[in-house]
Scaffold this active site. Structure first.
Site, PDB file in Angstrom:
ATOM      1  N   SER A  58     -50.262   9.864 -14.753  1.00  0.00           N
ATOM      2  CA  SER A  58     -48.961  10.447 -15.056  1.00  0.00           C
ATOM      3  C   SER A  58     -48.086   9.405 -15.703  1.00  0.00           C
ATOM      4  O   SER A  58     -48.301   8.201 -15.546  1.00  0.00           O
ATOM      5  CB  SER A  58     -48.281  10.919 -13.773  1.00  0.00           C
ATOM      6  OG  SER A  58     -47.738   9.799 -13.114  1.00  0.00           O
ATOM      7  N   LYS A  59     -47.099   9.896 -16.442  1.00  0.00           N
ATOM      8  CA  LYS A  59     -46.277   8.946 -17.190  1.00  0.00           C
ATOM      9  C   LYS A  59     -45.403   8.110 -16.275  1.00  0.00           C
ATOM     10  O   LYS A  59     -44.767   7.163 -16.705  1.00  0.00           O
ATOM     11  CB  LYS A  59     -45.469   9.660 -18.265  1.00  0.00           C
ATOM     12  CG  LYS A  59     -44.553  10.728 -17.790  1.00  0.00           C
ATOM     13  CD  LYS A  59     -43.870  11.355 -19.000  1.00  0.00           C
ATOM     14  CE  LYS A  59     -43.320  12.714 -18.646  1.00  0.00           C
ATOM     15  NZ  LYS A  59     -43.215  13.610 -19.760  1.00  0.00           N
TER      16      LYS A  59
END
Ligand code: GLU
Length: 490
Positions: free
Chosen positions: A254-255
């Site tokens: 995930s970012k």
């Protein structure tokens, strides 16, 4: 089925930046197609009208091509099974759903928001997993048809029969799912647009897809899809669910932990062949454990048997290592060309030069001023960040501001000055933070400097991925900083 020519696809939704996961799944699909003399299709799943944009679609095409993927059919290259953009196929979905209503495999549901809320509550009380309880199945057919004809708002749902469904995944074997767990899923929404499930299945069938190779996160949808194939009387494709890419701590990539936008890696100067090599190593091993190889070698050795389900880690250090190996192997002249083309591309210069033109007296002033755009990462010290705020500030509070403002930016549909500015002003208003204070903090976190070209233009050129990454870095630096000493005498 096995004698049908291999046809595979990726089906990205054009919302936001092009994701590394799309390139990963794309690479596996392409390798499988090439290995088996098949066709690799790119379909755009833009049924979410609110979030899909043409800009994002174009960015996906560009980024996937940059990595080295080539599709045989798609919205931009055409092909015999088009259109390849779901928003252009609405009549096809409506016609197919009408067939299911006709045969009794699907039914209209007139439950509105409050009614659905009631049902959910009841289901919770009864401790049932199933979402919708099938209330509208009981409406006699003639009555349902008349209400639809009279224009009463409705969705169309699949009538999930009692029983069980077996998903045979080529990598994972059989999983048996009880229909108790499966909702009477919506196929057509009240606005007449299809849901993902319907459009995905209809298109895979009509586009003669033989193997659906997609990320593990879609595996829960597969029983629904198998039921839909059965409802239409179609033969389903083979299913292959690839392991999810993970952060170091094994959570889903995930970012929040790693940049996940391909644009980010392009911007910092990762070579596309290194990116491709890196993606090919995720979960797939070469027979001799070789780590550095090109696409042709990968295609040659590619096999589902070589994929391990262990949850490959998206290790940016490894990517940088592979990139370094390739950089060292290049002739200096070739490397010089690559640096010029990658770091000073004409289209980028055309965006940036106007930002500096006003204040430049000699060309030599350009590079030092614009260098912050091209740095792989910025690490602005906490003291400088805190120092940007009049009267200082609690680093933890500043970290929170950056995180919240950053999330606001991540949620923007378009990333341009005209959308960035109002979003940030709105956040300041809600959070009761003076705009000047936040803007200075952002400027410093994003550029490492106090004086820059106009902030919102700078952010737009820097791009969403780099902004998001730099804000996260600055927030982490601030979080780790010691709390301010109380002012003397306080
Ligand atoms: N539109 C889905 C996505 O965004 C497609 C999933 C699938 O491959 O079925 O990934």
């Amino acid at each position: 089925m096995s004698d049908r020519p291999v046809r595979v696809r990726i089906a990205p939704s054009p919302t936001g930046d092009p994701h590394v996961g799309t390139a990963y799944v794309g690479l596996i699909n392409m390798a499988f197609a090439r290995r088996n003399g098949g066709r690799f299709v790119l379909r755009i799943e833009d049924t979410d009208q609110e979030r899909s944009t043409r800009a994002s679609e174009q960015a996906i095409f560009d980024a996937l091509r940059w990595v080295g993927l080539e599709w045989d059919e798609g919205p931009d290259v055409g092909g015999p099974f088009g259109p390849y953009r779901q928003s252009e196929r609405t009549p096809i979905y409506r016609e197919h759903v009408a067939r299911l209503v006709e045969s009794g495999a699907a039914y209209p549901c007139f439950c509105d928001g409050p009614a659905l809320e009631e049902i959910r509550k009841r289901q919770r009380e009864l401790k049932r997993n199933k979402g919708y309880d099938g209330t509208c199945r009981a409406i006699p057919r003639d009555e349902a048809m008349a209400r639809m004809a009279a224009g009463e708002p409705h969705v169309i749902r699949l009538k999930v029969p009692d029983g069980t469904t077996t998903v045979h995944d080529e990598l994972r074997g059989d999983v048996v799912i009880d229909h108790d767990q499966i909702d009477d899923q919506v196929l057509l929404k009240s606005d007449g647009f299809p849901t993902y499930h319907l459009a995905n299945v209809v298109d895979d069938h009509l586009m003669e897809i033989t193997h659906v190779i997609r990320a593990e996160e879609w595996i829960n949808s597969t029983p629904k899809h198998i039921l839909l194939y059965a409802a239409f009387g179609w033969e389903p494709p083979k299913w292959v669910h690839l392991p999810l890419l993970r952060n170091h701590d094994k959570s889903k990539i995930s970012k929040r932990k790693n940049p996940v936008s391909l644009l980010y890696y392009k911007q910092i100067g990762i070579l596309p062949e290194a990116m491709l090599n890196f993606l090919a190593l995720l979960g797939h091993s070469m027979p001799d454990e070789r780590e550095v190889f090109d696409l042709a070698e990968f295609v040659n050795e590619f096999s589902f048997e070589r994929i391990s389900l262990g949850g490959p880690v998206f290790d940016v250090e490894k990517l940088l290592w592979l990139n370094g190996v390739r950089i060292r192997a290049m002739e200096p002249a070739a490397l010089a060309d690559r640096i010029r083309d990658a770091m000073l591309p004409k289209d980028w210069l055309l965006q940036v030069v106007p930002l500096f033109q006003e204040r430049m007296r000699a060309l030599g002033e350009f590079m030092p001023q614009a260098a912050f755009f091209r740095q792989p990462a910025l690490d602005v010290p906490a003291a400088e960040l805190v120092g940007a705020i009049k009267g200082g500030g609690d680093p933890k509070v500043l970290a929170k501001w950056l995180t919240e403002a950053g999330e606001r930016l991540d949620g923007l549909r378009d990333f341009e000055p005209a959308t960035i500015e109002p979003a940030l002003r709105a956040w300041c208003e809600e959070a009761n933070v003076p705009t000047g204070t936040l803007f200075m903090l952002l400027r410093l976190s994003l550029t490492g400097r106090k004086a820059t070209p106009p902030l919102f233009e700078t952010m737009a050129v820097l791009g969403r991925a780099a902004c998001s990454q730099r804000l996260r870095t600055a927030a982490a630096t601030l979080k780790a900083a010691p709390a301010p000493k109380p002012a003397p005498g306080a």
